[in-house]
Scaffold this active site. Structure first.
Site, PDB file in Angstrom:
ATOM      1  N   HIS A  54      44.166  24.168  35.563  1.00  0.00           N
ATOM      2  CA  HIS A  54      44.839  25.057  34.617  1.00  0.00           C
ATOM      3  C   HIS A  54      46.160  24.474  34.101  1.00  0.00           C
ATOM      4  O   HIS A  54      46.694  24.948  33.103  1.00  0.00           O
ATOM      5  CB  HIS A  54      45.070  26.444  35.245  1.00  0.00           C
ATOM      6  CG  HIS A  54      46.175  26.511  36.252  1.00  0.00           C
ATOM      7  ND1 HIS A  54      45.958  26.488  37.613  1.00  0.00           N
ATOM      8  CD2 HIS A  54      47.514  26.628  36.106  1.00  0.00           C
ATOM      9  CE1 HIS A  54      47.099  26.582  38.255  1.00  0.00           C
ATOM     10  NE2 HIS A  54      48.070  26.674  37.355  1.00  0.00           N
ATOM     11  N   ASP A  91      39.553  24.595  40.108  1.00  0.00           N
ATOM     12  CA  ASP A  91      40.909  24.406  39.589  1.00  0.00           C
ATOM     13  C   ASP A  91      41.480  23.049  39.995  1.00  0.00           C
ATOM     14  O   ASP A  91      42.651  22.923  40.331  1.00  0.00           O
ATOM     15  CB  ASP A  91      41.841  25.531  40.059  1.00  0.00           C
ATOM     16  CG  ASP A  91      43.119  25.617  39.226  1.00  0.00           C
ATOM     17  OD1 ASP A  91      43.103  25.124  38.076  1.00  0.00           O
ATOM     18  OD2 ASP A  91      44.133  26.139  39.726  1.00  0.00           O
ATOM     19  N   GLY A 113      55.150  26.351  38.075  1.00  0.00           N
ATOM     20  CA  GLY A 113      55.624  24.965  38.061  1.00  0.00           C
ATOM     21  C   GLY A 113      55.247  24.222  39.322  1.00  0.00           C
ATOM     22  O   GLY A 113      55.175  22.994  39.337  1.00  0.00           O
ATOM     23  N   ASN A 114      54.989  24.966  40.418  1.00  0.00           N
ATOM     24  CA  ASN A 114      54.506  24.356  41.660  1.00  0.00           C
ATOM     25  C   ASN A 114      53.017  24.011  41.575  1.00  0.00           C
ATOM     26  O   ASN A 114      52.509  23.229  42.388  1.00  0.00           O
ATOM     27  CB  ASN A 114      54.705  25.287  42.852  1.00  0.00           C
ATOM     28  CG  ASN A 114      56.059  25.156  43.507  1.00  0.00           C
ATOM     29  OD1 ASN A 114      56.869  26.075  43.480  1.00  0.00           O
ATOM     30  ND2 ASN A 114      56.321  23.998  44.113  1.00  0.00           N
ATOM     31  N   SER A 115      52.312  24.615  40.615  1.00  0.00           N
ATOM     32  CA  SER A 115      50.870  24.420  40.519  1.00  0.00           C
ATOM     33  C   SER A 115      50.514  22.940  40.448  1.00  0.00           C
ATOM     34  O   SER A 115      51.068  22.199  39.633  1.00  0.00           O
ATOM     35  CB  SER A 115      50.327  25.120  39.271  1.00  0.00           C
ATOM     36  OG  SER A 115      50.404  26.515  39.400  1.00  0.00           O
ATOM     37  N   LEU A 159      21.833  28.963  45.326  1.00  0.00           N
ATOM     38  CA  LEU A 159      20.807  29.644  46.102  1.00  0.00           C
ATOM     39  C   LEU A 159      20.102  30.720  45.298  1.00  0.00           C
ATOM     40  O   LEU A 159      18.893  30.900  45.422  1.00  0.00           O
ATOM     41  CB  LEU A 159      21.428  30.243  47.372  1.00  0.00           C
ATOM     42  CG  LEU A 159      20.477  30.889  48.373  1.00  0.00           C
ATOM     43  CD1 LEU A 159      19.452  29.874  48.885  1.00  0.00           C
ATOM     44  CD2 LEU A 159      21.263  31.482  49.545  1.00  0.00           C
ATOM     45  N   GLY A 160      20.864  31.466  44.477  1.00  0.00           N
ATOM     46  CA  GLY A 160      20.256  32.478  43.613  1.00  0.00           C
ATOM     47  C   GLY A 160      20.193  33.861  44.207  1.00  0.00           C
ATOM     48  O   GLY A 160      19.179  34.553  44.079  1.00  0.00           O
ATOM     49  N   VAL A 161      21.280  34.283  44.854  1.00  0.00           N
ATOM     50  CA  VAL A 161      21.340  35.630  45.414  1.00  0.00           C
ATOM     51  C   VAL A 161      22.642  36.304  45.017  1.00  0.00           C
ATOM     52  O   VAL A 161      23.649  35.641  44.772  1.00  0.00           O
ATOM     53  CB  VAL A 161      21.237  35.620  46.961  1.00  0.00           C
ATOM     54  CG1 VAL A 161      19.877  35.140  47.422  1.00  0.00           C
ATOM     55  CG2 VAL A 161      22.352  34.775  47.587  1.00  0.00           C
ATOM     56  N   ILE A 193      25.318  38.886  46.715  1.00  0.00           N
ATOM     57  CA  ILE A 193      25.624  39.268  48.094  1.00  0.00           C
ATOM     58  C   ILE A 193      26.803  40.218  48.147  1.00  0.00           C
ATOM     59  O   ILE A 193      27.564  40.351  47.190  1.00  0.00           O
ATOM     60  CB  ILE A 193      25.929  38.033  48.962  1.00  0.00           C
ATOM     61  CG1 ILE A 193      27.051  37.196  48.320  1.00  0.00           C
ATOM     62  CG2 ILE A 193      24.677  37.197  49.191  1.00  0.00           C
ATOM     63  CD1 ILE A 193      27.493  36.014  49.148  1.00  0.00           C
TER      64      ILE A 193
END
Length: 468
Positions: A107, A137, A208-210, A265-267, A269
């Site tokens: 970002h 990210d 700014g820490n990102s 996986l296609g679930v 949950i």
């Protein structure tokens, strides 16, 4: 008298021992001075520039898109005034190779037209974006330089709650700011990032820490500072970092192939609550409860069904629903892995061949009205779904829609809402309102029973308890 003197001597000895022990304890605290001196040179400041459309004819400020003055500025603004203006962002990063590879947050550099990296010696170098991955990210940059200072990478799997950690970055543009704290929690799942098991800390992290490093007391990078929880926009005691093991898996794929491949996986949950655990015969809340299985998915081919509770995946224990997506995402595509489930109170191991996660937009239309209504026996007024509603919701058959609720009834108490579609009660699929009445009449009193409902396009289980 002699006894009093002995007691006095013992008291003095204890006091001296306490005083002597205090400096030793202080010496055991981490020496952050040394950590900062040895590592800050490999931390960089990152600034980006991107072009944005300017509302208001470029008069130096923005107006809402539908503001009436926009037409005025379009008609009477200076004809040669630019319609674009530069926008700037600020973040941090750190060097991981002496030939100029830099890690930061996606970002920080997303949509940037120009990326500038400022080193500790005040040199400013234009960086090339190697690749970025928004799901984790993480972004990888390359600067044209050699013999650069680097940070040593640690093993985030060895982190423990309560461990001291240090962050270095550029909060509010203040270069090489160091803050310290402890690891508050591990494996945190955030709504926007289900594939990252975040490290939660109480290290002061601000805008700014990102992208800056999170280090342990040995000077090893264990995470990339990414997010804060804040109501004000500033630090409020909770910050989140991407584990360095996760970040490096992403970085290697970005360098090798330019994109990130994740297991699928296609679930759908959800978490197992105390009542749901009781209804499924589980000794305590744990695992990931399968609410829905996508057609033609690895899960459907493996035989996983709604109502199964995934307890282990590929040998790794699943403590909660939030811990499953990162495990699946890190599983190599094409590998066949064991999945331990609980079904009807019995454990069973299935084999699932993992496929690659791809972006898919699924849209489900809203419910129509009509049909006969009948009280469903759970304190809910329900009616059968129409064929059009089933098609819109992606339901092959069965299901009843809730059109009214007894405010104090079992369904409302369990969290069922008007507009929800009840698809299953216990292990019984519900095909009509009459079937729901029949099944509900046979339910045990005072014992929670799992009920599968669909809310929009999101299936979920709730635990309903009929009064005794």
């Amino acid at each position: 008298m002699k006894l009093s003197k002995i007691s006095l001597l013992f008291t003095v000895f204890a006091a001296v021992a306490t005083l002597l022990a205090a400096p030793a304890h202080a010496d055991n605290l981490p020496d952050f001075r040394t950590l900062v001196k040895e590592n800050q040179a490999a931390v960089v400041n990152i600034s980006t520039t991107q072009t944005r459309s300017a509302q208001g004819g470029g008069f130096g400020f923005d107006l809402p898109e539908n503001h009436p003055f926009n037409e005025f500025f379009r008609r009477f603004g200076e004809p040669n005034m630019p319609r674009q203006r530069p926008a700037h962002s600020l973040g941090s990063g750190f060097i991981i190779s002496d030939e100029g590879t830099v890690l930061t947050n996606a970002h920080v550099v997303k949509d940037a037209d120009e990326i500038l990296v400022r080193l500790s010696d005040q040199r400013e170098l234009t960086a090339k974006l190697v690749g970025l991955d928004e799901r984790s990210d993480v972004a990888v940059l390359k600067i044209d330089a050699t013999d650069l200072p680097t940070l040593k990478l640690g093993d985030s799997d060895n982190l423990e709650v309560g461990e001291w950690v240090l962050a270095i970055g550029s909060p509010f543009g203040l270069d090489f700011t160091a803050t310290q704290g402890i690891v508050s929690a591990l494996g945190r799942s955030l709504p926007s990032d289900s594939y990252v098991p975040f490290i939660q800390t109480d290290v002061a992290v601000n805008p700014g820490n990102s992208g800056g490093p999170l280090m342990n007391t040995r000077g090893e990078v264990v995470g990339i500072n990414s997010q804060i929880y804040s109501r004000s926009g500033g630090y409020q005691g909770v910050s989140f970092a991407i584990p360095i093991n996760t970040a490096m898996q992403v970085a290697r794929q970005l360098e090798d192939q330019g994109y990130v491949s994740r297991g699928w996986l296609g679930v759908s949950i959800q978490n197992v609550t105390q009542d749901l655990a009781r209804s499924f015969g589980l000794d305590r809340p744990r695992g990931a409860l399968v609410a829905n299985v996508l057609e033609d998915s690895p899960a459907s081919r493996a035989g996983i069904e709604p109502g199964d509770i995934i307890l282990e995946f590929n040998g790794t224990q699943v403590d909660s629903s939030s811990s499953l997506p990162p495990i699946v995402g890190e599983t190599p595509v094409g590998s066949k892995v064991p999945v331990l489930i609980l079904r009807d109170g019995k454990r069973k191991t299935l084999k699932a061949k993992i496929e690659e996660l791809k972006d898919q937009d699924q849209q489900v239309a809203g419910n129509a009205s009509g049909g006969d209504q009948e009280t469903g026996g759970l304190g809910a007024n329900v009616r059968d779904l129409t064929d059009e509603e089933r098609e819109a919701l992606g339901i092959d058959r069965g299901g009843v829609v809730v059109v009214g609720l007894d405010r104090d009834g079992p369904a409302a108490q369990a969290g069922i809402r008007q507009g929800d579609v009840i698809r299953r009660v216990g292990r019984e699929n519900i095909g009509s309102a009459r079937e729901l009445r029949k099944v509900a009449d046979d339910l045990p009193k005072g014992k929670p029973v799992s009920v599968l409902v669909q809310r929009g396009d999101n299936p979920l289980f709730v635990a309903v308890t009929l009064p005794e």
